[in-house]
Write a protein that holds these residues in place. Structure first.
Motif, short mmCIF file in Angstrom:
data_model
loop_
_atom_site.label_atom_id
_atom_site.label_comp_id
_atom_site.label_asym_id
_atom_site.label_seq_id
_atom_site.Cartn_x
_atom_site.Cartn_y
_atom_site.Cartn_z
N MET A 309 1.18 -1.35 -0.28
CA MET A 309 0.25 -0.01 0.00
C MET A 309 0.87 0.71 -0.29
N ASN A 310 2.46 1.52 0.83
CA ASN A 310 3.09 2.28 0.46
C ASN A 310 3.52 2.78 -1.04
N ILE A 313 -1.64 2.97 -3.19
CA ILE A 313 -2.42 3.44 -1.71
C ILE A 313 -3.56 3.50 -2.74
N ALA A 316 -6.66 1.24 -1.31
CA ALA A 316 -6.84 1.21 0.41
C ALA A 316 -7.22 2.16 0.65
N ASP A 350 -3.85 -3.38 3.52
CA ASP A 350 -2.62 -3.37 2.68
C ASP A 350 -3.18 -5.02 1.73
N THR A 351 -4.55 -4.31 0.99
CA THR A 351 -5.12 -5.01 0.62
C THR A 351 -5.24 -4.81 -0.91
N PHE A 352 -4.78 -5.27 -2.08
CA PHE A 352 -5.13 -4.90 -3.37
C PHE A 352 -6.70 -5.08 -4.68
#
Length: 421
Positions: A309-310, A313, A316, A350-352
């Motif tokens: 996620m960083n 982003i 998220a 942190d899930t795409f």
């Protein structure tokens, strides 16, 4: 259309196999197609052919200097929203007379920097900003060219976090107060009114909100001219959406958008500026990542990848959808199964994607998050002390790293420990 296509069983960026780039650069990394960037810019330029116009790329979408220089050499101007973006644009060779400065919180220091360096116009957002800009301009012996951003109270029908044209949004002057605000601007010694600015949001997938806003701008233009103001330039914003999902959705094209502009404001004889960002950069970039593990859960399988996620982003932050494709082309008739695609950051956010159908994946496989060129690398961070991912650009059969991955030492050595600790 973009230039990321399967060839000989491998996803290519233009004429370069992405597996080769991954082997050279390491994962994760952002990858841009220069041909796609230029094609999308030209679509807008062609759509306004015959009208006096400037396409000002909204560089908040993707601001690497290589992208800015590529577009600048094709004739693009830039829409900037900070001193940093202005300085980047100038470093990339964009002349000041092709840069517009937008944003609700311009500081005195930013105004001074831009006035000294050269600027096409300030898109002013409030009366306090107007007064401060006049003071700074007078102190420097300058006159600042301005448009005033009007809030037309039009619902862009987009995500609430990227809607900018409703009365409850923080942007612009309420259109009902436009005449008194323009009168104030005309009375301030450091300002020269040259036009009107409007921008109602991002990722618009239909033209109706634009039409409603531009009708209001056309009417206001006539009113302000009758009041004695010079309205020679209309900055109509940007925000044209792109198809993130492969579901046969077809947002309006630049050609459709250009036709609407001609219909609604073409009779006014104004120079037209538009500020596309996402449409130019979005489908011109992908994020490439490697599968670390395939993990069996109680009722699902997790695809744990080295992107996080960083790095990207949007899923998220907005619940945004990105198509996810394997770099190695699935064989005809290959079976697909659902995966939750997640990163290694220690947050459930942190899930795409959840339940995303993909062919059977294994550790070491490469995947690409499509349509990641806009608001991807620019919104990345070093959360969890993860290095910013590199950016790579392809041109035909060549590729180059346009931002290197910092080492862990680079990150850690930026910290300064005081003597008393």
């Amino acid at each position: 259309m973009d230039h990321f296509l399967y060839r000989d069983g491998v996803l290519h960026a233009e004429d370069v196999g992405i597996s080769l780039i991954a082997a050279a650069v390491g994962t994760p990394f952002y990858l841009y197609s220069s041909s796609t960037l230029l094609r999308h810019f030209k679509l807008f330029d062609d759509a306004l052919h015959g009208m006096d116009h400037l396409i000002c790329y909204a560089m908040k979408a993707a601001s690497n200097q290589a992208i800015l220089k590529l577009l600048g050499e094709a004739g693009a101007g830039m829409d900037v929203v900070s001193a940093g973006e202005y300085t980047r644009a100038r470093a990339a060779g964009i002349p000041g007379d092709r840069i517009v400065f937008s944003g609700v919180g311009k500081t005195r220091a930013e105004m001074e920097l831009v006035l000294k360096g050269g600027i096409r116009q300030f898109n002013v957002e409030s009366e306090p900003e107007m007064r401060v800009l006049s003071e700074v301009a007078v102190s420097l012996g300058h006159v600042a060219p301005i448009t005033i951003r009007i809030n037309p109270d039009v619902d862009a029908k987009t995500h609430a976090k990227i809607s900018t044209g409703k009365k409850e949004d923080k942007f612009g002057i309420p259109i009902l107060r436009a005449r008194e605000v323009y009168a104030l601007a005309a009375a301030l010694p450091g300002l020269k009114v040259i036009g009107i600015d409007v921008h109602i949001g991002s990722q618009l997938t239909e033209l109706e909100p634009y039409g409603l806003a531009y009708e209001k701008v056309a009417e206001l233009t006539e009113i302000l001219r009758a009041d004695g103001h010079e309205i020679s330039r209309l900055d109509l914003g940007g925000g044209l959406g792109i198809p993130y999902e492969n579901n046969n959705a077809h947002p309006p094209t630049p050609e459709d958008y250009g036709a609407l502009i001609r219909e609604k404001v073409g009779h006014l004889g104004c120079e037209i500026e538009i500020e596309p960002g996402r449409f130019i950069a979005g489908n011109a970039g992908i994020l490439v990542s490697e599968v670390i593990y395939v993990k069996e859960g109680e009722d699902r399988e997790f695809l744990i990848v080295d992107g996080a996620m960083n790095d990207l982003i949007r899923p998220a932050m907005y619940g945004a959808h990105h198509e996810i494709v394997p770099i190695i082309e699935p064989k005809a008739g290959a079976a697909y199964q659902p995966y939750d695609v997640v990163g290694p950051v220690c947050e459930s956010g942190d899930t795409f994607a959840k339940g995303r159908p993909l062919p059977r994946m294994h550790a070491g496989d490469l995947i690409a998050f499509r349509s990641a060129g806009a608001y991807g690398a620019v919104m990345a961070s070093e959360y969890n002390s993860r290095p910013l991912v590199p950016e790579v650009m392809v041109h035909g059969d060549q590729f180059a790293v346009i931002r290197a991955r910092p080492s862990l030492e680079d990150i850690i050595n930026r910290d300064i420990i005081p003597e008393w600790v």
